[in-house]
Design an enzyme around this catalytic site. Structure first.
Site, PDB file in Angstrom:
ATOM      1  N   HIS A   1       5.920  -1.144   5.616  1.00 57.57           N
ATOM      2  CA  HIS A   1       5.706  -1.138   7.072  1.00 57.57           C
ATOM      3  C   HIS A   1       5.806  -2.537   7.660  1.00 57.57           C
ATOM      4  O   HIS A   1       5.302  -3.506   7.082  1.00 57.57           O
ATOM      5  CB  HIS A   1       4.409  -0.432   7.469  1.00 57.57           C
ATOM      6  CG  HIS A   1       3.116  -1.065   7.060  1.00 57.57           C
ATOM      7  ND1 HIS A   1       2.454  -1.960   7.859  1.00 57.57           N
ATOM      8  CD2 HIS A   1       2.350  -0.909   5.954  1.00 57.57           C
ATOM      9  CE1 HIS A   1       1.314  -2.328   7.254  1.00 57.57           C
ATOM     10  NE2 HIS A   1       1.222  -1.710   6.096  1.00 57.57           N
TER      11      HIS A   1
ATOM     12  N   ASP B   1      -0.328  -7.487   4.063  1.00 59.44           N
ATOM     13  CA  ASP B   1      -0.271  -6.130   4.646  1.00 59.44           C
ATOM     14  C   ASP B   1       0.484  -6.153   5.958  1.00 59.44           C
ATOM     15  O   ASP B   1      -0.124  -6.267   7.004  1.00 59.44           O
ATOM     16  CB  ASP B   1      -1.709  -5.621   4.833  1.00 59.44           C
ATOM     17  CG  ASP B   1      -1.787  -4.174   5.254  1.00 59.44           C
ATOM     18  OD1 ASP B   1      -0.772  -3.474   5.189  1.00 59.44           O
ATOM     19  OD2 ASP B   1      -2.886  -3.736   5.656  1.00 59.44           O
TER      20      ASP B   1
ATOM     21  N   GLU C   1       2.679   1.871  11.232  1.00 60.80           N
ATOM     22  CA  GLU C   1       1.938   2.454  10.102  1.00 60.80           C
ATOM     23  C   GLU C   1       0.440   2.347  10.294  1.00 60.80           C
ATOM     24  O   GLU C   1      -0.323   3.273  10.006  1.00 60.80           O
ATOM     25  CB  GLU C   1       2.356   1.749   8.796  1.00 60.80           C
ATOM     26  CG  GLU C   1       1.809   2.394   7.519  1.00 60.80           C
ATOM     27  CD  GLU C   1       0.461   1.844   7.054  1.00 60.80           C
ATOM     28  OE1 GLU C   1      -0.128   2.406   6.116  1.00 60.80           O
ATOM     29  OE2 GLU C   1      -0.025   0.837   7.639  1.00 60.80           O
ATOM     30  N   GLU C   2       0.020   1.173  10.790  1.00 59.50           N
ATOM     31  CA  GLU C   2      -1.416   0.885  10.891  1.00 59.50           C
ATOM     32  C   GLU C   2      -2.138   1.751  11.925  1.00 59.50           C
ATOM     33  O   GLU C   2      -3.365   1.766  11.990  1.00 59.50           O
ATOM     34  CB  GLU C   2      -1.638  -0.597  11.226  1.00 59.50           C
ATOM     35  CG  GLU C   2      -1.092  -1.588  10.188  1.00 59.50           C
ATOM     36  CD  GLU C   2      -1.929  -1.644   8.929  1.00 59.50           C
ATOM     37  OE1 GLU C   2      -2.828  -0.800   8.744  1.00 59.50           O
ATOM     38  OE2 GLU C   2      -1.672  -2.549   8.110  1.00 59.50           O
TER      39      GLU C   2
ATOM     40  N   ASP D   1       3.743  -1.484  -0.074  1.00 57.06           N
ATOM     41  CA  ASP D   1       2.745  -1.879   0.924  1.00 57.06           C
ATOM     42  C   ASP D   1       1.659  -2.654   0.194  1.00 57.06           C
ATOM     43  O   ASP D   1       0.809  -2.055  -0.472  1.00 57.06           O
ATOM     44  CB  ASP D   1       2.179  -0.626   1.614  1.00 57.06           C
ATOM     45  CG  ASP D   1       1.177  -0.973   2.723  1.00 57.06           C
ATOM     46  OD1 ASP D   1       0.963  -2.168   2.994  1.00 57.06           O
ATOM     47  OD2 ASP D   1       0.611  -0.018   3.308  1.00 57.06           O
TER      48      ASP D   1
ATOM     49  N   HIS E   1      -6.150  -6.741   7.508  1.00 55.05           N
ATOM     50  CA  HIS E   1      -6.637  -6.328   8.844  1.00 55.05           C
ATOM     51  C   HIS E   1      -7.545  -7.387   9.471  1.00 55.05           C
ATOM     52  O   HIS E   1      -8.316  -7.080  10.379  1.00 55.05           O
ATOM     53  CB  HIS E   1      -7.359  -4.965   8.791  1.00 55.05           C
ATOM     54  CG  HIS E   1      -6.551  -3.870   8.159  1.00 55.05           C
ATOM     55  ND1 HIS E   1      -7.093  -2.726   7.646  1.00 55.05           N
ATOM     56  CD2 HIS E   1      -5.213  -3.769   7.966  1.00 55.05           C
ATOM     57  CE1 HIS E   1      -6.138  -1.956   7.153  1.00 55.05           C
ATOM     58  NE2 HIS E   1      -4.982  -2.561   7.333  1.00 55.05           N
TER      59      HIS E   1
HETATM   60  N1  BES Z   1      -1.866  -1.276   3.276  1.00 57.21           N
HETATM   61  C1  BES Z   1      -2.847  -0.368   3.773  1.00 57.21           C
HETATM   62  C2  BES Z   1      -3.214   0.703   2.759  1.00 57.21           C
HETATM   63  C3  BES Z   1      -4.101   0.295   1.631  1.00 57.21           C
HETATM   64  C4  BES Z   1      -5.148  -0.603   1.812  1.00 57.21           C
HETATM   65  C5  BES Z   1      -3.903   0.859   0.407  1.00 57.21           C
HETATM   66  C6  BES Z   1      -5.961  -0.929   0.730  1.00 57.21           C
HETATM   67  C7  BES Z   1      -4.708   0.551  -0.660  1.00 57.21           C
HETATM   68  C8  BES Z   1      -5.754  -0.363  -0.488  1.00 57.21           C
HETATM   69  C9  BES Z   1      -2.311   0.342   5.019  1.00 57.21           C
HETATM   70  O1  BES Z   1      -1.566  -0.505   5.822  1.00 57.21           O
HETATM   71  C10 BES Z   1      -3.500   0.826   5.824  1.00 57.21           C
HETATM   72  O2  BES Z   1      -4.247   0.035   6.300  1.00 57.21           O
HETATM   73  N2  BES Z   1      -3.660   2.129   5.927  1.00 57.21           N
HETATM   74  C11 BES Z   1      -4.775   2.668   6.668  1.00 57.21           C
HETATM   75  C12 BES Z   1      -4.599   4.153   6.845  1.00 57.21           C
HETATM   76  C13 BES Z   1      -3.528   4.534   7.841  1.00 57.21           C
HETATM   77  C14 BES Z   1      -3.392   6.041   7.883  1.00 57.21           C
HETATM   78  C15 BES Z   1      -3.861   3.998   9.218  1.00 57.21           C
HETATM   79  C16 BES Z   1      -6.070   2.421   5.924  1.00 57.21           C
HETATM   80  O3  BES Z   1      -6.062   2.315   4.693  1.00 57.21           O
HETATM   81  O4  BES Z   1      -7.107   2.371   6.584  1.00 57.21           O
HETATM   82 ZN    ZN Z   2      -3.241  -1.995   6.612  1.00 53.81          ZN
END
Ligand code: BES
Ligand code: ZN
Length: 271
Positions: free
Chosen positions: A84, A105, A139-140, A167, A244
């Site tokens: 992403h 990220d 994605e976020e 990712d 984040h």
């Molecule tokens: N890169 C993260 C996902 C992640 C974080 C995987 C830590 C494994 C460990 C991704 O960008 C993210 O932040 N995803 C969100 C969920 C999405 C549906 C908004 C999350 O994990 O909160």
């Molecule tokens: Zn993220």
């Protein structure tokens, strides 16, 4: 092709992406980051009539970016390598000048797949199947870009034979090298990816873990009936603690792509 992958290229791309104030999906900086990524990919594709770069528009200003190398034998069979391109922090949600460097990220994932793209294109590699490199928008905010793309491809009956998600590839938080996330993925393809690692990259240790939820864009492909896999930087919970936040910068992984390049090798083997 593996020895041609360069850590310095990956580090430089992460630095470039992390230097935008943010890559938030709803503001003009985030839109510009997408447009300039498309420009960079067009430059890599120059002179190749079998390569196209396009942007996939969404209901928000940031577009997804797609570089396609048309397959020579089975062009209708599509292999996707994605990550992403957006980033998020509370600051960026609040203001277009708010900082969200998103170095790990997921500038790391985009830089990793872009390095695979660079080597494939510069060596004149012509795949038998079509390969699409995709930088997903939004994605976020809930996998928005990948959901729209995977749904559109399913509606069009497109034959995506597999998708690989990159990712977070840069921060080595575990003693093992690669963690194959194994929920919302295809076990058959995960086994194939593990076999690729064992065959081409026997020096790497590969383990499996789960996110416990639809944590990245691989889940959008899975939800639309396609095979997806997600090689991740660490065991879940041992990954980069700065994501984040305004501190998700290169310095948190020593300005180094030593870890990320393992994922580039795996993605190149997958391609
Ligand atoms: N890169 C993260 C996902 C992640 C974080 C995987 C830590 C494994 C460990 C991704 O960008 C993210 O932040 N995803 C969100 C969920 C999405 C549906 C908004 C999350 O994990 O909160
Ligand atoms: Zn993220």
């Amino acid at each position: 092709l593996l020895p041609q992958l360069q850590e310095s290229e990956i580090t430089a791309t992460i630095g470039k992406l992390a230097s935008y104030a943010n890559r938030y999906y709803k503001n003009n900086v985030g839109a510009r980051a997408s447009n300039e990524l498309a420009d960079s990919w067009r430059a890599l594709a120059a002179g190749r009539s079998d390569v196209t770069v396009s942007q996939f528009a969404h209901s928000f200003v940031q577009k997804s970016v797609i570089l396609e190398i048309r397959g020579t034998v089975a062009p209708n069979e599509i292999v996707v390598i994605g990550g992403h391109l957006d980033s998020i922090t509370p600051q960026a949600m609040f203001s277009p000048t708010g900082k969200a460097p998103g170095a790990d990220d997921d500038a790391s994932g985009i830089a990793t797949l872009q390095e695979v793209m660079r080597v494939l294109l510069q060596t004149g590699y012509q795949p038998e199947r079509t390969i699409q490199f995709i930088g997903y928008a939004g994605e976020e905010a809930g996998l928005l870009g990948s959901k729209a793309i995977a749904k559109a491809y399913a509606t069009q009956g497109r034959n995506v034979v597999g998708a690989l998600q990159l990712d977070m590839t840069a921060y080595q938080g575990s003693s093992s090298d690669i963690t194959l996330i194994s929920d919302y993925t295809s076990t058959a393809q995960d086994d194939f990816v593990a076999a690729l690692a064992a065959g081409y990259l026997p020096e790497l240790s590969v383990v499996r873990d789960v996110c416990g939820y639809a944590c990245s864009d691989h889940a959008s492909w899975t939800a639309n009936g396609y095979r997806a896999s997600f090689p991740f930087e660490a065991a879940f919970g041992e990954d980069n603690p700065h994501i984040h936040t305004t501190k998700d910068k290169l310095v948190k992984f020593d300005n180094s792509a030593a870890h990320a390049i393992k994922f580039a090798r795996l993605a190149l083997a997958y391609a």
